[in-house]
Design a protein around this motif. Structure first.
Motif, PDB file in Angstrom:
ATOM      1  N   ASP B  93       0.812  -1.222   0.000  1.00  0.00           N
ATOM      2  CA  ASP B  93       0.000   0.000   0.000  1.00  0.00           C
ATOM      3  C   ASP B  93       0.845   1.273   0.000  1.00  0.00           C
ATOM      4  OD1 ASP B  93       1.046  -0.364   2.441  1.00  0.00           O
ATOM      5  OD2 ASP B  93      -0.814  -0.117   3.567  1.00  0.00           O
ATOM      6  N   GLU B  94       2.138   1.146  -0.037  1.00  0.00           N
ATOM      7  CA  GLU B  94       3.011   2.320  -0.134  1.00  0.00           C
ATOM      8  C   GLU B  94       2.989   3.211   1.106  1.00  0.00           C
ATOM      9  OE1 GLU B  94       3.799   4.807  -3.192  1.00  0.00           O
ATOM     10  OE2 GLU B  94       4.717   3.187  -4.352  1.00  0.00           O
ATOM     11  N   THR B  95       2.307   2.796   2.142  1.00  0.00           N
ATOM     12  CA  THR B  95       2.270   3.608   3.345  1.00  0.00           C
ATOM     13  C   THR B  95       3.608   3.501   4.083  1.00  0.00           C
ATOM     14  OG1 THR B  95      -0.037   3.051   3.551  1.00  0.00           O
ATOM     15  CG2 THR B  95       1.010   4.095   5.451  1.00  0.00           C
ATOM     16  N   VAL B  96       4.130   4.651   4.498  1.00  0.00           N
ATOM     17  CA  VAL B  96       5.370   4.653   5.246  1.00  0.00           C
ATOM     18  C   VAL B  96       5.037   4.726   6.729  1.00  0.00           C
ATOM     19  CG1 VAL B  96       7.596   5.726   5.509  1.00  0.00           C
ATOM     20  CG2 VAL B  96       6.332   6.014   3.393  1.00  0.00           C
ATOM     21  N   VAL B  98       6.293   4.751  10.753  1.00  0.00           N
ATOM     22  CA  VAL B  98       7.458   5.281  11.453  1.00  0.00           C
ATOM     23  C   VAL B  98       8.545   4.213  11.648  1.00  0.00           C
ATOM     24  CG1 VAL B  98       8.271   6.380  13.560  1.00  0.00           C
ATOM     25  CG2 VAL B  98       6.127   7.096  12.545  1.00  0.00           C
ATOM     26  N   HIS B 101      10.335   3.567   8.355  1.00  0.00           N
ATOM     27  CA  HIS B 101      11.205   4.691   8.028  1.00  0.00           C
ATOM     28  C   HIS B 101      12.510   4.587   8.797  1.00  0.00           C
ATOM     29  CE1 HIS B 101      12.440   8.819   7.186  1.00  0.00           C
ATOM     30  NE2 HIS B 101      12.685   8.943   8.479  1.00  0.00           N
ATOM     31  N   LEU B 102      12.384   4.335  10.094  1.00  0.00           N
ATOM     32  CA  LEU B 102      13.585   4.223  10.930  1.00  0.00           C
ATOM     33  C   LEU B 102      14.498   3.126  10.405  1.00  0.00           C
ATOM     34  CD1 LEU B 102      15.333   4.778  13.369  1.00  0.00           C
ATOM     35  CD2 LEU B 102      13.813   3.345  14.728  1.00  0.00           C
ATOM     36  N   GLU B 105      16.295   4.156   7.166  1.00  0.00           N
ATOM     37  CA  GLU B 105      17.347   5.138   7.419  1.00  0.00           C
ATOM     38  C   GLU B 105      18.548   4.482   8.081  1.00  0.00           C
ATOM     39  OE1 GLU B 105      16.758   7.600   5.688  1.00  0.00           O
ATOM     40  OE2 GLU B 105      15.686   9.197   6.737  1.00  0.00           O
ATOM     41  N   GLU B 239      11.104   6.675  -3.962  1.00  0.00           N
ATOM     42  CA  GLU B 239      11.836   7.872  -3.562  1.00  0.00           C
ATOM     43  C   GLU B 239      13.251   7.529  -3.104  1.00  0.00           C
ATOM     44  OE1 GLU B 239      10.426  11.018  -3.560  1.00  0.00           O
ATOM     45  OE2 GLU B 239       8.815   9.979  -4.637  1.00  0.00           O
ATOM     46  N   LEU B 240      14.063   8.566  -3.014  1.00  0.00           N
ATOM     47  CA  LEU B 240      15.384   8.383  -2.403  1.00  0.00           C
ATOM     48  C   LEU B 240      15.396   9.073  -1.052  1.00  0.00           C
ATOM     49  CD1 LEU B 240      17.697   9.165  -5.448  1.00  0.00           C
ATOM     50  CD2 LEU B 240      16.842   6.962  -4.652  1.00  0.00           C
ATOM     51  N   THR B 241      16.337   8.740  -0.220  1.00  0.00           N
ATOM     52  CA  THR B 241      16.501   9.452   1.040  1.00  0.00           C
ATOM     53  C   THR B 241      17.880  10.095   1.073  1.00  0.00           C
ATOM     54  OG1 THR B 241      16.812   9.218   3.404  1.00  0.00           O
ATOM     55  CG2 THR B 241      17.092   7.245   2.093  1.00  0.00           C
TER      56      THR B 241
END
Lengths: 283, 283
Positions: B93-96, B98, B101-102, B105, B239-241
């Motif tokens: 679902d493409e939901t990020v 938390v 994300h951690l 990263e 996307e990129l980070t």
DNA sequence: CATTTTCTGAAACAAGAGTTTCATAGACAT
DNA sequence: ATGTCTATGAAACTCTTGTTTCAGAAAATG
């Protein structure tokens, strides 16, 4: 969410005296030290006297240093054994090695996002997604990150503007904002008066405000009724690191995109196409 | 690998008296308590006397309970190797979230700095420290980070300039550079022709060039004889980070400061003083 | 510039932690 | 049973930690 001690410090931070702030700062940065160290050691680490330490704990509303320690311990037990990455100690020679750097960055990132409450993040994203226009501000060293965030948001929705780096012209620029707009301020310590001024202004004009900041300023920002995204930025030496701030910006933009949904994706693709065309030589 | 205390206990366990074993057992089960609790408390938890506790530590070969605590603390600080963090898969679902994300990263940061060779970093820092003037360039989304790096470097040495965001004017701006200057380019994918052009130009004029980029462009940059600082920037979605890029900038600036040494510190203090004065109202 | 107020660390003091001593309870051999 | 030896906690003692007091420094105020 941070510890109860951290919350108390954030509430009372401005009322504290400078040396008390130095110590409070340290406690925010490295809460685990409270468990491991004596008050005397904490005082020594931060270069203040034992007396100041004792006063700080009293000023924060505790009877005792022992109170503080007991609360911290209790909280640790409640939180369970979260594998948290310890912040390294400052090395004597001040040399930054690559592994140390990595560890510092990991520690800050981990703390930042383990404490971040999804509902706060979503609230911030909602405000940005729903705003008529979005204003992004970042002074001094944060300016670069603010610009970065602005571009990320621009990819996802229209009408995202940068507020100029020159704080003197902010009144004019902000004058054109309306209650349906959102303002994002990136401001880690040191906190400047300008920021307080802007926040006050934002509150009176009912501007939705999101502040990306570090733990020492969370209290101040929250008192101005801003949505606060808290980032850990400390290092064992005296510099700060903005890595977690950037990462927060990244996550915020992604969450906004998510909120907006299909339209965001369409816009992103359009921009990618444009960029490709420009690259292919029509410059 | 366990702690050194744990190893010692295991070695001597059979020789210990029953009450000592009770306490030792507890220490094996909950090694973190050593940092958080006093010897008296440890004794109380396990129902033995303070005297027994004191004897146990002596029998294990320590002088003191303090010895034990110091060793435990030291071990906590120099935490072992950071374990490899896996990059999460793309969620449908493409939901990020938390935590995701951690994890993304962390994975990027870890890979970036575990692969970074200190000698390359030092070479880059050396070039920047020794240059007559330093030019920083970053196009598009990297522009913000370039500005950030520029400010960091400005704190540490004079004559650090930004090259404008408008690539069309680069020829003019670069024309004024000399062979004693250094050029830092921040450029993750997509790689534009302009960057290649600039790199070629830099090589012909013997400009020392440092490129902060992602693995897909490392080869290209290296072929132009630039010093390459490689950053992992991928995410499970499209996307990129840029987080690791910023972190690299941070580390680079710190390393340069280190190279320059005392003069960098003096300059930093001067700037801090100035900032304070401005803040205090003399604007 | 003088005066008041606030801040701060040194030192005195009180409380608590850790070690050592010692008396005794239990285990074992004779 | 008696003596011996080990294990153990209570209490005395010492040293460290945390609090409070106080006087001087620094900052704010008039």
């Amino acid at each position: 969410m941070g510890t109860r001690l951290a919350l108390r410090i954030q509430e009372r931070y401005e009322e504290l005296t400078p040396s008390e702030q130095k110590l409070a700062q340290f406690l925010l940065d490295r809460p685990d030290e409270i468990l491991a160290s004596s008050a005397t050691e904490l005082a020594r680490f931060t270069g203040v006297s034992k007396a100041t330490a004792a006063r700080l704990f009293r000023n924060l509303g505790y009877n005792d240093f022992n109170d503080v320690r007991l609360q911290a311990r209790e909280e640790r037990n409640r939180t369970g054994p979260v594998q948290q990455i310890p912040m390294p100690q400052a090395s004597v020679d001040e040399t930054v090695t690559v592994p140390t750097h990595l560890q510092v960055e990991s520690a800050n990132l981990t703390r930042t996002f383990e404490e971040l409450r999804p509902d706060v993040l979503n609230a911030a994203a909602e405000q940005i997604a729903g705003a008529g226009r979005v204003w992004v501000a970042g002074l001094g060293i944060e300016n670069g990150i603010a610009r970065y965030l602005r571009i990320l948001l621009t990819r996802v929705r229209p009408a995202v503007h940068m507020i100029s780096e020159n704080a003197a012209t902010w009144p004019e620029e902000l004058a054109s904002t309306g209650p349906n707009d959102a303002l994002i301020i990136i401001a880690v310590r040191p906190w400047t008066k300008q920021i307080s001024t802007v926040l006050t202004f934002a509150r009176t004009t009912r501007l939705k405000t999101i502040v990306i900041t570090d733990p020492t300023n969370t209290g101040k920002a929250r008192r101005k009724e801003a949505t606060v995204l808290n980032c850990h930025v400390s290092t064992p030496w005296s510099e700060l690191t903005q890595t977690s701030v950037l990462s927060m910006a990244q996550l915020l933009a992604a969450t906004v995109a998510n909120r907006i949904g299909g339209r965001a994706k369409a816009r992103r693709d359009l921009i990618a196409d444009l960029a490709e065309e420009i690259e292919s030589g029509d410059i």
